[in-house]
Design a protein around this motif. Structure first.
Motif, PDB file in Angstrom:
ATOM      1  N   ARG A 125       0.836  -1.209   0.000  1.00 35.71           N
ATOM      2  CA  ARG A 125       0.000   0.000   0.000  1.00 35.71           C
ATOM      3  C   ARG A 125       0.866   1.253   0.000  1.00 35.71           C
ATOM      4  O   ARG A 125       0.592   2.209  -0.721  1.00 35.71           O
ATOM      5  CB  ARG A 125      -0.926  -0.027   1.223  1.00 35.71           C
ATOM      6  CG  ARG A 125      -1.730   1.218   1.431  1.00 35.71           C
ATOM      7  CD  ARG A 125      -2.748   1.405   0.340  1.00 35.71           C
ATOM      8  NE  ARG A 125      -3.421   2.674   0.538  1.00 35.71           N
ATOM      9  CZ  ARG A 125      -3.613   3.560  -0.406  1.00 35.71           C
ATOM     10  NH1 ARG A 125      -3.258   3.314  -1.636  1.00 35.71           N
ATOM     11  NH2 ARG A 125      -4.205   4.692  -0.141  1.00 35.71           N
ATOM     12  N   ALA A 126       1.923   1.262   0.791  1.00 36.71           N
ATOM     13  CA  ALA A 126       2.820   2.425   0.845  1.00 36.71           C
ATOM     14  C   ALA A 126       3.516   2.620  -0.496  1.00 36.71           C
ATOM     15  O   ALA A 126       3.675   3.758  -0.960  1.00 36.71           O
ATOM     16  CB  ALA A 126       3.844   2.244   1.965  1.00 36.71           C
ATOM     17  N   ALA A 127       3.940   1.539  -1.131  1.00 34.13           N
ATOM     18  CA  ALA A 127       4.604   1.649  -2.433  1.00 34.13           C
ATOM     19  C   ALA A 127       3.642   2.201  -3.482  1.00 34.13           C
ATOM     20  O   ALA A 127       4.027   3.056  -4.303  1.00 34.13           O
ATOM     21  CB  ALA A 127       5.146   0.288  -2.865  1.00 34.13           C
ATOM     22  N   ASN A 128       2.399   1.741  -3.462  1.00 34.60           N
ATOM     23  CA  ASN A 128       1.403   2.269  -4.407  1.00 34.60           C
ATOM     24  C   ASN A 128       1.138   3.746  -4.164  1.00 34.60           C
ATOM     25  O   ASN A 128       1.049   4.537  -5.102  1.00 34.60           O
ATOM     26  CB  ASN A 128       0.086   1.486  -4.298  1.00 34.60           C
ATOM     27  CG  ASN A 128       0.197   0.099  -4.856  1.00 34.60           C
ATOM     28  OD1 ASN A 128       1.085  -0.203  -5.648  1.00 34.60           O
ATOM     29  ND2 ASN A 128      -0.709  -0.771  -4.427  1.00 34.60           N
ATOM     30  N   GLU A 129       1.032   4.129  -2.910  1.00 37.80           N
ATOM     31  CA  GLU A 129       0.792   5.535  -2.579  1.00 37.80           C
ATOM     32  C   GLU A 129       1.975   6.398  -3.009  1.00 37.80           C
ATOM     33  O   GLU A 129       1.800   7.492  -3.540  1.00 37.80           O
ATOM     34  CB  GLU A 129       0.549   5.674  -1.078  1.00 37.80           C
ATOM     35  CG  GLU A 129       0.098   7.040  -0.652  1.00 37.80           C
ATOM     36  CD  GLU A 129      -0.267   7.089   0.816  1.00 37.80           C
ATOM     37  OE1 GLU A 129      -0.092   8.165   1.407  1.00 37.80           O
ATOM     38  OE2 GLU A 129      -0.703   6.064   1.366  1.00 37.80           O
TER      39      GLU A 129
END
Length: 186
Positions: free
Chosen positions: A162-166
């Motif tokens: 999720r952090a990488a996508n954000e």
């Protein structure tokens, strides 16, 4: 001539007084600037509330952990580490078996045999003379630890994803728009 000496002395004292006053004002200004910066830092790091709630992250974090203990007990643990639910599947199976044994053994007058767990040991108090070794205890609980570890790693992988996508979304947005807008949106 005495008057000139007194006036020269007064002028010298007045110059020293003004120099001391300048140093006092300079030190006072420095202290006020330090106090202001300290207060601002305290506000930013201790008191300011940041609205960074992300429903996807909350969903990942709030998933409970399910642990199956060696005795067959299933524990459901919430995000704070509190046991939410405890299911003992062996007790249910054992009570069903006991009822069957009671019906069978009641006719011949013998005592029903105590239920046996997955290790072949009685669910009643184990032989008190036998001491468990550290190795046996580790082997007994290792599957539960491995299951818990895999669940925790799954949650961490989901959070990192999720952090990488954000991050990639923010980076893409920064390329498309002004850098000032990117900083404001963070």
């Amino acid at each position: 001539m005495e008057e000139n000496f007194d006036t020269a002395k007064d002028v010298q004292l007045e110059k020293e007084f003004h120099m001391k006053r300048k140093w006092i004002y300079l030190i006072l200004a420095f202290v006020l600037i330090l106090a202001g910066l300290g207060g601002y830092g305290l506000y930013i790091f201790k008191f300011k509330k940041y609205d960074v709630a992300d429903p996807e992250v909350d969903k990942i974090v709030e998933d409970p952990f399910e642990i199956t203990m060696p005795d067959g007990t299933e524990l459901i643990i919430d995000k704070d580490g509190n046991v939410v639910e405890e299911k003992n599947s062996l007790e249910k199976n054992a009570s069903n078996e006991e009822e069957g044994n009671d019906k069978e053994n009641s006719s011949d007058g013998t005592e029903p045999t105590p239920p046996v767990n997955s290790n072949g040991q009685s669910n009643e108090v184990a032989n008190p003379t036998k001491k468990l070794t550290v190795k046996e205890i580790k082997e007994k609980y290792m599957p539960a630890f491995k299951a818990l570890e895999s669940q925790a790693n799954g949650n961490l992988d989901a959070l990192v994803g999720r952090a990488a996508n954000e991050y990639s979304e923010k980076k893409k947005m920064a390329k498309e728009s002004n850098m000032a807008i990117f900083i404001i949106n963070m």
